[in-house]
Design a protein around this motif. Structure first.
Motif, mmCIF file in Angstrom:
data_model
loop_
_atom_site.group_PDB
_atom_site.id
_atom_site.type_symbol
_atom_site.label_atom_id
_atom_site.label_comp_id
_atom_site.label_asym_id
_atom_site.label_seq_id
_atom_site.Cartn_x
_atom_site.Cartn_y
_atom_site.Cartn_z
ATOM 1 N N GLY A 127 2.265 9.366 -6.358
ATOM 2 C CA GLY A 127 2.434 10.772 -6.036
ATOM 3 C C GLY A 127 1.973 11.209 -4.663
ATOM 4 N N PHE A 128 1.590 10.287 -3.811
ATOM 5 C CA PHE A 128 1.176 10.675 -2.458
ATOM 6 C C PHE A 128 2.351 11.306 -1.723
ATOM 7 C CE2 PHE A 128 0.890 9.651 2.084
ATOM 8 C CZ PHE A 128 -0.289 10.316 2.402
ATOM 9 N N LYS A 129 2.086 12.415 -1.075
ATOM 10 C CA LYS A 129 3.109 13.106 -0.278
ATOM 11 C C LYS A 129 2.667 13.078 1.184
ATOM 12 C CE LYS A 129 5.386 15.006 -3.816
ATOM 13 N NZ LYS A 129 6.459 14.347 -4.397
ATOM 14 N N PRO A 130 3.392 12.358 2.040
ATOM 15 C CA PRO A 130 2.995 12.295 3.466
ATOM 16 C C PRO A 130 3.133 13.630 4.167
ATOM 17 C CG PRO A 130 4.957 10.946 3.040
ATOM 18 C CD PRO A 130 4.550 11.594 1.751
ATOM 19 N N VAL B 180 0.837 -1.204 0.000
ATOM 20 C CA VAL B 180 0.000 0.000 0.000
ATOM 21 C C VAL B 180 0.872 1.255 0.000
ATOM 22 C CG1 VAL B 180 -1.633 1.333 1.390
ATOM 23 C CG2 VAL B 180 -2.006 -1.112 1.024
ATOM 24 N N LEU B 181 1.916 1.261 0.825
ATOM 25 C CA LEU B 181 2.814 2.422 0.860
ATOM 26 C C LEU B 181 3.503 2.625 -0.485
ATOM 27 C CD1 LEU B 181 4.370 2.068 4.405
ATOM 28 C CD2 LEU B 181 2.763 3.816 3.627
ATOM 29 N N PHE B 182 3.925 1.543 -1.114
ATOM 30 C CA PHE B 182 4.576 1.640 -2.424
ATOM 31 C C PHE B 182 3.635 2.262 -3.451
ATOM 32 C CE2 PHE B 182 5.199 -0.089 -6.671
ATOM 33 C CZ PHE B 182 6.472 0.386 -6.948
ATOM 34 N N ILE B 183 2.412 1.759 -3.508
ATOM 35 C CA ILE B 183 1.448 2.277 -4.477
ATOM 36 C C ILE B 183 1.158 3.756 -4.204
ATOM 37 C CG2 ILE B 183 -0.951 2.123 -5.245
ATOM 38 C CD1 ILE B 183 -0.658 -0.959 -4.810
ATOM 39 N N ALA B 184 0.990 4.089 -2.935
ATOM 40 C CA ALA B 184 0.701 5.492 -2.587
ATOM 41 C C ALA B 184 1.837 6.401 -3.040
ATOM 42 C CB ALA B 184 0.468 5.624 -1.087
#
Length: 64
Positions: free
Chosen positions: A61-64, A53-57
């Motif tokens: 382009g997900f930015k924490p 899930v973290l890889f896909i996010a």
């Protein structure tokens, strides 16, 4: 969902006791692993799912 919260809280207690860097943390982790396996749960599966899930996010382009 309640069981997941219980496991998360136990994992936090393990980290609070030094995790794998201390004998106590290591003992606690091994005990939790044994307990979860005796209940038919595989903690490694959750880790694999979390990593995916973290890889896909991050890959999308997900930015924490």
């Amino acid at each position: 969902m309640v069981r997941a919260l219980e496991v998360s809280l136990e994992a936090k207690r393990i980290l609070d006791n030094g995790g794998l860097l201390t004998d106590r943390g290591t003992f606690m982790l091994e005990a939790l692993d044994s307990k979860l396996r005796s209940e038919g749960l595989n903690p490694g599966s959750v880790a694999d799912l979390t990593a995916a899930v973290l890889f896909i996010a991050l890959a999308t382009g997900f930015k924490p």
